[in-house]
Design an enzyme around this catalytic site. Structure first.
Site, short mmCIF file in Angstrom:
data_model
loop_
_atom_site.label_atom_id
_atom_site.label_comp_id
_atom_site.label_asym_id
_atom_site.label_seq_id
_atom_site.Cartn_x
_atom_site.Cartn_y
_atom_site.Cartn_z
N LYS A 222 18.69 8.75 -2.69
CA LYS A 222 19.63 9.56 -2.61
C LYS A 222 20.51 10.05 -4.08
O LYS A 222 20.15 9.57 -5.00
CB LYS A 222 20.90 8.79 -2.34
CG LYS A 222 22.14 9.23 -1.40
CD LYS A 222 22.85 7.87 -1.07
CE LYS A 222 24.46 8.62 -1.07
NZ LYS A 222 25.15 7.80 0.03
N SER B 27 34.69 9.91 -0.59
CA SER B 27 33.61 9.99 -1.48
C SER B 27 33.08 11.31 -2.16
O SER B 27 33.13 12.01 -3.12
CB SER B 27 32.52 8.83 -2.04
OG SER B 27 33.01 7.84 -1.97
N ARG C 289 37.88 4.98 8.71
CA ARG C 289 39.17 6.39 8.72
C ARG C 289 38.98 6.64 10.12
O ARG C 289 40.65 7.61 9.98
CB ARG C 289 38.35 6.92 7.58
CG ARG C 289 38.66 6.48 6.03
CD ARG C 289 37.56 7.92 5.60
NE ARG C 289 36.59 8.35 6.12
CZ ARG C 289 35.06 8.57 5.03
NH1 ARG C 289 35.58 9.15 4.24
NH2 ARG C 289 33.97 8.64 5.95
N HIS D 187 38.67 2.84 -0.68
CA HIS D 187 37.88 1.67 -0.87
C HIS D 187 38.87 0.48 -1.80
O HIS D 187 39.39 -0.18 -1.36
CB HIS D 187 36.84 2.09 -1.86
CG HIS D 187 35.86 2.74 -1.31
ND1 HIS D 187 35.15 4.14 -2.41
CD2 HIS D 187 34.84 2.92 -0.22
CE1 HIS D 187 34.56 4.82 -1.51
NE2 HIS D 187 33.97 3.91 -0.34
#
Length: 150
Positions: free
Chosen positions: A41, A127, A90, A17
């Protein structure tokens, strides 16, 4: 003024990030790092901690603003007068997922999505991997900016 929103949960911000934000700074007059709030979440880090990690990482960069938001990213773009959504890629799976979101956003608004490929040295970091390393007592510090300390 060219503004980009870089949305995500940033639980926590990773070196990947960080790299995308740093590179976005050279493309835009302002990069707004927007931490999305999703009540359904479960996060490892509080919203306040996630915001602080990013603000600390970019404390000397006036072109970076950190905010929190709920709802659609395109609505936030309109509110912030941002013309672009910035996203990092990615791998091919990221591209397929992000492409569908970008097409939807463009269909619903005039917002363009700008994709940056992650640097080879950070392309494996996510993450969720960082959270797993933390949960298992590993050295997560090589995967995140110095501001992420627990």
């Amino acid at each position: 003024m060219k503004k980009a929103i870089f949305p995500g949960s940033f639980d926590p911000i990773t070196n990947g990030h960080f790299d995308i934000i740093k590179r976005g700074i050279s493309l835009f007059d302002e990069v707004i790092v927007a931490i999305g709030i999703n009540a359904e979440k479960k996060y490892m880090f509080s919203l306040e901690d996630r915001k602080r990690f990013i603000e600390e990482a970019f404390k000397d960069e006036p072109k970076v603003k950190v905010i929190t938001y709920e709802g659609l990213t395109i609505d936030l773009c309109q509110k912030e007068n941002a013309q672009f959504i910035l996203r990092g890629l990615r791998n091919p799976a990221d591209f397929e997922f992000e492409k569908a979101i970008a097409h939807t956003n463009r269909r619903l608004s005039k917002i363009e999505t700008v994709f940056l490929l992650t640097a080879a040295k950070t392309s494996y970091i996510s993450s969720s991997i960082v959270r797993d390393v933390i949960r298992n007592g590993g050295d997560y510090t090589v995967l995140v900016p110095d501001s992420v300390r627990i």
